[in-house]
Design a protein around this motif. Structure first.
Motif, PDB file in Angstrom:
ATOM      1  N   ILE A 230      57.675  48.898  42.926  1.00 48.06           N
ATOM      2  CA  ILE A 230      56.824  48.954  43.964  1.00 48.06           C
ATOM      3  C   ILE A 230      55.391  49.678  42.229  1.00 48.06           C
ATOM      4  O   ILE A 230      54.730  49.252  41.884  1.00 48.06           O
ATOM      5  N   ALA A 231      56.154  50.502  41.555  1.00 43.10           N
ATOM      6  CA  ALA A 231      55.325  50.980  40.212  1.00 43.10           C
ATOM      7  C   ALA A 231      55.510  49.747  39.732  1.00 43.10           C
ATOM      8  O   ALA A 231      53.648  50.320  38.990  1.00 43.10           O
ATOM      9  N   ALA A 232      56.031  49.088  39.160  1.00 40.42           N
ATOM     10  CA  ALA A 232      55.233  47.886  38.255  1.00 40.42           C
ATOM     11  C   ALA A 232      54.113  46.731  39.167  1.00 40.42           C
ATOM     12  O   ALA A 232      53.516  46.345  38.355  1.00 40.42           O
ATOM     13  N   VAL A 233      54.475  46.817  40.842  1.00 41.78           N
ATOM     14  CA  VAL A 233      53.925  46.159  40.995  1.00 41.78           C
ATOM     15  C   VAL A 233      52.258  46.960  41.212  1.00 41.78           C
ATOM     16  O   VAL A 233      51.110  46.531  41.195  1.00 41.78           O
ATOM     17  N   PHE A 234      52.532  47.980  41.386  1.00 47.30           N
ATOM     18  CA  PHE A 234      51.248  49.592  41.385  1.00 47.30           C
ATOM     19  C   PHE A 234      49.924  48.951  40.079  1.00 47.30           C
ATOM     20  O   PHE A 234      49.469  48.983  40.012  1.00 47.30           O
ATOM     21  N   ASP A 235      50.991  48.845  38.708  1.00 47.16           N
ATOM     22  CA  ASP A 235      50.823  48.599  37.567  1.00 47.16           C
ATOM     23  C   ASP A 235      49.939  47.850  37.198  1.00 47.16           C
ATOM     24  O   ASP A 235      49.103  47.696  36.251  1.00 47.16           O
ATOM     25  N   ALA A 236      50.237  46.303  37.790  1.00 47.89           N
ATOM     26  CA  ALA A 236      49.598  45.204  37.827  1.00 47.89           C
ATOM     27  C   ALA A 236      48.816  45.342  38.647  1.00 47.89           C
ATOM     28  O   ALA A 236      47.488  44.616  37.326  1.00 47.89           O
ATOM     29  N   ASN A 237      48.839  45.743  39.305  1.00 49.42           N
ATOM     30  CA  ASN A 237      46.959  45.802  39.989  1.00 49.42           C
ATOM     31  C   ASN A 237      45.759  46.797  40.081  1.00 49.42           C
ATOM     32  O   ASN A 237      44.996  46.216  38.613  1.00 49.42           O
ATOM     33  N   VAL A 238      46.443  47.665  39.156  1.00 48.43           N
ATOM     34  CA  VAL A 238      45.859  48.394  38.089  1.00 48.43           C
ATOM     35  C   VAL A 238      45.514  47.693  36.509  1.00 48.43           C
ATOM     36  O   VAL A 238      43.995  47.563  36.636  1.00 48.43           O
ATOM     37  N   ARG A 239      45.463  47.006  36.306  1.00 49.52           N
ATOM     38  CA  ARG A 239      46.212  46.117  34.803  1.00 49.52           C
ATOM     39  C   ARG A 239      44.492  45.056  35.265  1.00 49.52           C
ATOM     40  O   ARG A 239      44.084  45.230  34.674  1.00 49.52           O
ATOM     41  N   GLN A 240      45.241  44.122  36.301  1.00 44.84           N
ATOM     42  CA  GLN A 240      44.121  42.881  36.563  1.00 44.84           C
ATOM     43  C   GLN A 240      42.537  43.614  37.058  1.00 44.84           C
ATOM     44  O   GLN A 240      42.065  43.048  36.869  1.00 44.84           O
ATOM     45  N   VAL A 241      42.358  44.963  37.511  1.00 45.85           N
ATOM     46  CA  VAL A 241      41.009  45.418  37.955  1.00 45.85           C
ATOM     47  C   VAL A 241      40.252  45.801  36.534  1.00 45.85           C
ATOM     48  O   VAL A 241      39.060  45.230  36.420  1.00 45.85           O
ATOM     49  N   ALA A 242      41.469  46.438  35.686  1.00 44.36           N
ATOM     50  CA  ALA A 242      40.542  46.842  34.020  1.00 44.36           C
ATOM     51  C   ALA A 242      40.482  45.859  33.841  1.00 44.36           C
ATOM     52  O   ALA A 242      39.345  45.596  32.816  1.00 44.36           O
ATOM     53  N   PHE A 243      41.131  44.706  33.668  1.00 44.12           N
ATOM     54  CA  PHE A 243      41.060  43.544  33.005  1.00 44.12           C
ATOM     55  C   PHE A 243      39.521  43.005  33.928  1.00 44.12           C
ATOM     56  O   PHE A 243      37.981  42.278  32.683  1.00 44.12           O
ATOM     57  N   PHE A 244      39.485  42.615  34.729  1.00 45.32           N
ATOM     58  CA  PHE A 244      38.040  42.204  35.540  1.00 45.32           C
ATOM     59  C   PHE A 244      37.669  42.452  35.050  1.00 45.32           C
ATOM     60  O   PHE A 244      35.254  42.584  34.376  1.00 45.32           O
ATOM     61  N   ALA A 245      37.521  44.321  35.274  1.00 44.64           N
ATOM     62  CA  ALA A 245      36.208  45.673  34.638  1.00 44.64           C
ATOM     63  C   ALA A 245      35.763  45.071  33.372  1.00 44.64           C
ATOM     64  O   ALA A 245      34.542  44.965  33.144  1.00 44.64           O
ATOM     65  N   LYS A 246      36.848  45.049  32.461  1.00 43.83           N
ATOM     66  CA  LYS A 246      36.662  44.555  30.978  1.00 43.83           C
ATOM     67  C   LYS A 246      35.451  43.332  30.643  1.00 43.83           C
ATOM     68  O   LYS A 246      34.357  43.093  29.657  1.00 43.83           O
ATOM     69  N   GLU A 247      36.194  42.555  31.376  1.00 39.09           N
ATOM     70  CA  GLU A 247      35.681  41.311  31.410  1.00 39.09           C
ATOM     71  C   GLU A 247      33.975  40.850  31.540  1.00 39.09           C
ATOM     72  O   GLU A 247      33.275  40.674  30.922  1.00 39.09           O
ATOM     73  N   ARG A 248      33.177  41.637  32.432  1.00 41.94           N
ATOM     74  CA  ARG A 248      32.185  42.044  33.291  1.00 41.94           C
ATOM     75  C   ARG A 248      32.091  43.097  32.551  1.00 41.94           C
ATOM     76  O   ARG A 248      30.602  43.224  32.994  1.00 41.94           O
ATOM     77  N   LYS A 249      31.826  43.630  31.239  1.00 40.06           N
ATOM     78  CA  LYS A 249      31.611  44.345  30.422  1.00 40.06           C
ATOM     79  C   LYS A 249      30.782  45.583  31.439  1.00 40.06           C
ATOM     80  O   LYS A 249      29.939  46.476  31.568  1.00 40.06           O
ATOM     81  N   TYR A 250      31.794  46.324  32.507  1.00 41.93           N
ATOM     82  CA  TYR A 250      32.073  47.445  33.038  1.00 41.93           C
ATOM     83  C   TYR A 250      32.855  48.355  31.848  1.00 41.93           C
ATOM     84  O   TYR A 250      33.851  48.098  31.275  1.00 41.93           O
ATOM     85  N   SER A 251      31.914  49.883  32.321  1.00 41.13           N
ATOM     86  CA  SER A 251      33.045  51.243  30.930  1.00 41.13           C
ATOM     87  C   SER A 251      34.160  50.956  31.875  1.00 41.13           C
ATOM     88  O   SER A 251      35.006  51.588  30.533  1.00 41.13           O
ATOM     89  N   SER A 252      34.416  51.052  32.990  1.00 44.44           N
ATOM     90  CA  SER A 252      35.445  51.230  33.217  1.00 44.44           C
ATOM     91  C   SER A 252      35.677  50.828  34.677  1.00 44.44           C
ATOM     92  O   SER A 252      34.453  50.121  35.649  1.00 44.44           O
ATOM     93  N   SER A 253      36.465  50.685  35.136  1.00 53.01           N
ATOM     94  CA  SER A 253      37.344  50.374  36.780  1.00 53.01           C
ATOM     95  C   SER A 253      36.742  51.168  37.882  1.00 53.01           C
ATOM     96  O   SER A 253      36.025  49.931  38.480  1.00 53.01           O
ATOM     97  N   LEU A 254      36.192  52.128  37.680  1.00 51.57           N
ATOM     98  CA  LEU A 254      35.475  52.775  38.795  1.00 51.57           C
ATOM     99  C   LEU A 254      33.879  52.883  38.479  1.00 51.57           C
ATOM    100  O   LEU A 254      33.467  52.744  39.515  1.00 51.57           O
ATOM    101  N   GLU A 255      33.915  52.288  37.677  1.00 49.06           N
ATOM    102  CA  GLU A 255      31.561  51.792  37.435  1.00 49.06           C
ATOM    103  C   GLU A 255      31.869  50.351  37.620  1.00 49.06           C
ATOM    104  O   GLU A 255      31.205  50.032  39.127  1.00 49.06           O
ATOM    105  N   ALA A 256      33.111  49.246  38.145  1.00 49.14           N
ATOM    106  CA  ALA A 256      33.268  48.073  38.372  1.00 49.14           C
ATOM    107  C   ALA A 256      32.772  48.260  40.148  1.00 49.14           C
ATOM    108  O   ALA A 256      32.155  47.295  40.534  1.00 49.14           O
ATOM    109  N   ALA A 257      33.759  49.251  40.216  1.00 51.10           N
ATOM    110  CA  ALA A 257      34.192  49.141  42.069  1.00 51.10           C
ATOM    111  C   ALA A 257      32.797  49.336  42.610  1.00 51.10           C
ATOM    112  O   ALA A 257      32.489  49.295  44.013  1.00 51.10           O
ATOM    113  N   LEU A 258      32.293  50.524  42.570  1.00 50.97           N
ATOM    114  CA  LEU A 258      31.056  51.322  42.781  1.00 50.97           C
ATOM    115  C   LEU A 258      29.633  50.469  43.052  1.00 50.97           C
ATOM    116  O   LEU A 258      28.891  50.719  43.555  1.00 50.97           O
TER     117      LEU A 258
END
Length: 596
Positions: A230-258
Motif C-alpha cells: 500500500i505504501a508503494a501505491v501511496f507513493d506512486a499516487n503522490v508522485r503522479q500528482v507532483a509530476f502533473f503539478a510540476k509540468e503545469r508550472k505550479y510551485s507545489s502539488s498543494l498549489e495545483a490542487a487549490l
C-alpha cells in the motif's frame, strides 16, 4: 447479525434507478459510439479557433455536448460497478469508460492552447457578446490559469499520461473494496461475525470493550500485512500528482490542487494552524470520555462508543426519512418536496450487499437526477449519513437546474457545506425535541463526535497529506516506515496525553481512500466550519438567509467558491469561521459536562 446479502437478493425498491440514466447496458453501449463520433467532430475543429467567433462557438458547443454525454456514460458504468465491485461484466464496463475518458481528454487537449492563441482583445470582445454568454465563465477561467496551460503537444501528452496517473487510485480502490479481507469478530456469545469495512464502526460502537478491541486489532492487522504494498501505491499516487503539478508550472502539488477553485493556500495553512492552537478543548473532551467510560486509559478503540449509556436504538429507513424531513423543514416546502421526490423515485441505493462499494456518496450526471449510495445499517450515524448525502444531492439538483452544463459542477471546496449544514440542522432538531437529560446528553455526545471526526480528525489528515507531499517534493520516498512514523506522530499530537496512541493506529493512513484524491479532506473541516455558521443563521431565522442559502446552492461554479459562501455572509479567507466552530464545540462540551 444477518449475513451480507448478494446483490440479486436486494429488493428493487431499495436500489437506485440506474435505468433513469440508461434503460440498459445496450443503450449505454450505443451512447459510447455517439461519444466517439462527437469526439471526432470536436477534433475536426482543431486549428480553426483563431479564425473567428463562429469557429470558436462551434468547438465550444461540441466540447460541452461531448463532456455532458460522456459524464452520463461514465457515471452509469461506475455506479454499475459500485453495486458489486467483484462483478466481472461491470469491471469491464468501467474499464471501457476509463479508456474512453483518456480518448476524450486527448481530443479535447487542443482546446485551451488554441483559445489562448486568440489575441486578448479579440477574446475580450467575444466575452462581451451574447452568443458567448453561456461560455463566459468557462473562458474567463481559462484566461485566469493561462500561465499553467501548456503547448498543444504537451497538453496532448499529459492527456495520454493521465490514464497512467489514475492507476494508483484504481489499484487501491480494487484492493480496498474487493480484495482485502479481515478476520471475524466474536460477539458476546462467542460466535464469529464477519468484519467488513461497513461493520467496523458498528463494532467500535459496541459497549463490550473486548469486541471493540478485537475489531480494531483485526482490521489494522490486515492492513499491516500489506503495508509495504500500500505504501508503494501511496507513493506512486503522490508522485503522479507532483509530476502533473510540476509540468503545469505550479510551485507545489498543494498549489495545483487549490488553484482549480482559486483557493488561497493560506486557507489551508490557517485551518491547520487554528486547529493546532485549539487542542485544549479536545483534551477536555477526551478526559471527559475517559471518566464517563470508567477506564484508566483511553485507547483508539474507545473513541466511537457512546459515552452516555443508552439502550441501543435502531431506526428503520422509513423512520430515518421522516427524521430528516422534519429537521430540514426550516429550509421550506420546496426543499423538503425535493427530498421526498428523491425518497420516492429511487435516487438512493440503500442497503449493503456483497461486493458493494463501501461508505456513502452522492453522484450523478447533468440532465438526470442525483444518486445516493448508502450502506444503511440503521444506527443514528447512518440517519445522519442520509441527511448528509441528500444535502449533496440537493446541492447538485439546485446547481444543475440553475446553471448550464459547464457552470453547474460546484467546486470541491464547497462540496461539503450543504451536506454538513443538513447534519447540523438535524442534530439541533433532535436536541430540541427531547426533554430527557440523558437523551440530550447522548445527542450532544454525538454532535461533539462530529467535531472530533470532522474538524479535528480531517485537519489531522490534511496535515498528514501536506507533510507527505512535501517529502516527495523534497526528493524523499514514502516507504511504509516513513508513512507509519509520520502518521503516528501526528496522531499523538492531535489526541495528546489524554489518549493512548495504540501501535496499530500507525497503519490508519492505509485505509483512507480520500488520500487518493489529494488535498480533498481539508474541505471537510472548512466545509464543516462554514456549515456551522450557515446553520446558525438559519436557526436564528436571520432575515433572507434561506433564499441566500438557495442562491449559494444554485451557484454551481459560476462564481469562485469563496465568493459563493460570502452570499451567506461567511468569509473563509478569515480564520473566524473555524474559530467560531471551535467555540461552538467548547459550548456544547461545557453543557455536556454540566449534564453528566
Amino acid at each position: 447479525m444477518e449475513h451480507v446479502k448478494k446483490r440479486e437478493e436486494i429488493s428493487k425498491e431499495f436500489t437506485w434507478a440506474l435505468e433513469d440514466l440508461y434503460q440498459d447496458q445496450a443503450a449505454w453501449s450505443e451512447d459510447l459510439e455517439k461519444i466517439r463520433k462527437l469526439a471526432q467532430e470536436l477534433y475536426s475543429c482543431k486549428g480553426t479557433l483563431v479564425e473567428g467567433a463562429e469557429n470558436l462557438k462551434k468547438a465550444l458547443n461540441f466540447y460541452s455536448e461531448l463532456n455532458q454525454r460522456f459524464e452520463k456514460a461514465y457515471v452509469y458504468a461506475n455506479q454499475l460497478l459500485h453495486q458489486d465491485m467483484a462483478n466481472g461484466e461491470s469491471q469491464k464496463c468501467s474499464g471501457q469508460v476509463q479508456v474512453l475518458m483518456n480518448q476524450v481528454n486527448e481530443v479535447s487537449a487542443f482546446l485551451e492552447p488554441e483559445i489562448l492563441k486568440i489575441p486578448d482583445e479579440k477574446l475580450t470582445e467575444y466575452l462581451a457578446d451574447e452568443p458567448f454568454s453561456e461560455y463566459r465563465r468557462f473562458l474567463e477561467e481559462i484566461l485566469r490559469t493561462k500561465e499553467h496551460s501548456l503547448s498543444e503537444e504537451k497538453e496532448e501528452l499529459l492527456a495520454r499520461v493521465s490514464e497512467l496517473g489514475r492507476a494508483p487510485s484504481n489499484i487501491y480502490g480494487m484492493f480496498n473494496n474487493a480484495d482485502i479481507t479481515f478476520q471475524p469478530v466474536k460477539d458476546e456469545n462467542g460466535n464469529e461475525q464477519p468484519l467488513t469495512q461497513e461493520r467496523y464502526v458498528h463494532y467500535l460502537e459496541n459497549k463490550n470493550r473486548e469486541i471493540r478491541k478485537e475489531a480494531f486489532t483485526n482490521l489494522y492487522s490486515a492492513y499491516k500485512g500489506f503495508a509495504n504494498t500500500i505504501a508503494a501505491v501511496f507513493d506512486a499516487n503522490v508522485r503522479q500528482v507532483a509530476f502533473f503539478a510540476k509540468e503545469r508550472k505550479y510551485s507545489s502539488s498543494l498549489e495545483a490542487a487549490l488553484d482549480g477553485g482559486n483557493i488561497p493556500i493560506s486557507v489551508y495553512t490557517n485551518l491547520i494552524r487554528t486547529v493546532e492552537e485549539h487542542q485544549q478543548p479536545m483534551q477536555r473532551y477526551l478526559e471527559l470520555r475517559k471518566r464517563l467510560l470508567g477506564v484508566e486509559q483511553l485507547h483508539m478503540y474507545d473513541v466511537y462508543v457512546p459515552m452516555i449509556e443508552k439502550t441501543e436504538k435502531k431506526y428503520s429507513f422509513e423512520e430515518a426519512k421522516h427524521m430528516v424531513l422534519n429537521a430540514l423543514s426550516v429550509l421550506g416546502s420546496e426543499y423538503t418536496g425535493l427530498l421526498e421526490k428523491g425518497f420516492h423515485e429511487r435516487w438512493i441505493d440503500i442497503y449493503e450487499n456483497e461486493g458493494k462499494r463501501s461508505g456513502a456518496y452522492s453522484w450523478g450526471a447533468y440532465g438526470t437526477h442525483p444518486y445516493v449510495l448508502l450502506n444503511y445499517q440503521g444506527n443514528l450515524n447512518h440517519v445522519f449519513t442520509l441527511a448528509h448525502e441528500m444535502g449533496h444531492a440537493l446541492h447538485s439538483w439546485y446547481s444543475d437546474h440553475a446553471q448550464n452544463y459547464l457552470n453547474a459542477g460546484y467546486r470541491i471546496f464547497v462540496a461539503e457545506v450543504a451536506s454538513t449544514c443538513n447534519e447540523a440542522l438535524l442534530i439541533h432538531d433532535l436536541m430540541e425535541k427531547t426533554e430527557d437529560k440523558k437523551e440530550k446528553a447522548y445527542l450532544i455526545n454525538y454532535f461533539l463526535e462530529q467535531f472530533r471526526t470532522t474538524l479535528y480528525r480531517q485537519t489531522m489528515f490534511a496535515h498528514f497529506e501536506q507533510e507527505m507531499h512535501q517529502k516527495v517534493e523534497q526528493g524523499e520516498t514514502l516507504t511504509a516506515d516513513v508513512l507509519c512514523d509520520a502518521y503516528y506522530a501526528l496522531n499523538q499530537k492531535y489526541y495528546g496525553e489524554a489518549m493512548v496512541s495504540d501501535d496499530l493506529i500507525r497503519y490508519e493512513w492505509a485505509r483512507i481512500p480520500h488520500f487518493y484524491t489529494p488535498f480533498y479532506v481539508y474541505q471537510y473541516a472548512t466545509g464543516f466550519s462554514a456549515a456551522i455558521a450557515i446553520s446558525s443563521k438559519i436557526l436564528a431565522k436571520e432575515e433572507g438567509i434561506v433564499e441566500k442559502y438557495k442562491a449559494f446552492l444554485s451557484g454551481g461554479c459560476s462564481m469562485d467558491p469563496i465568493d459563493l459562501l460570502k452570499l451567506c455572509g461567511v468569509d473563509m479567507e478569515k480564520k473566524e469561521p473555524v474559530e467560531e466552530a471551535l467555540k461552538v464545540f467548547e459550548q456544547y462540551l461545557t453543557e455536556l459536562e454540566k449534564l453528566v
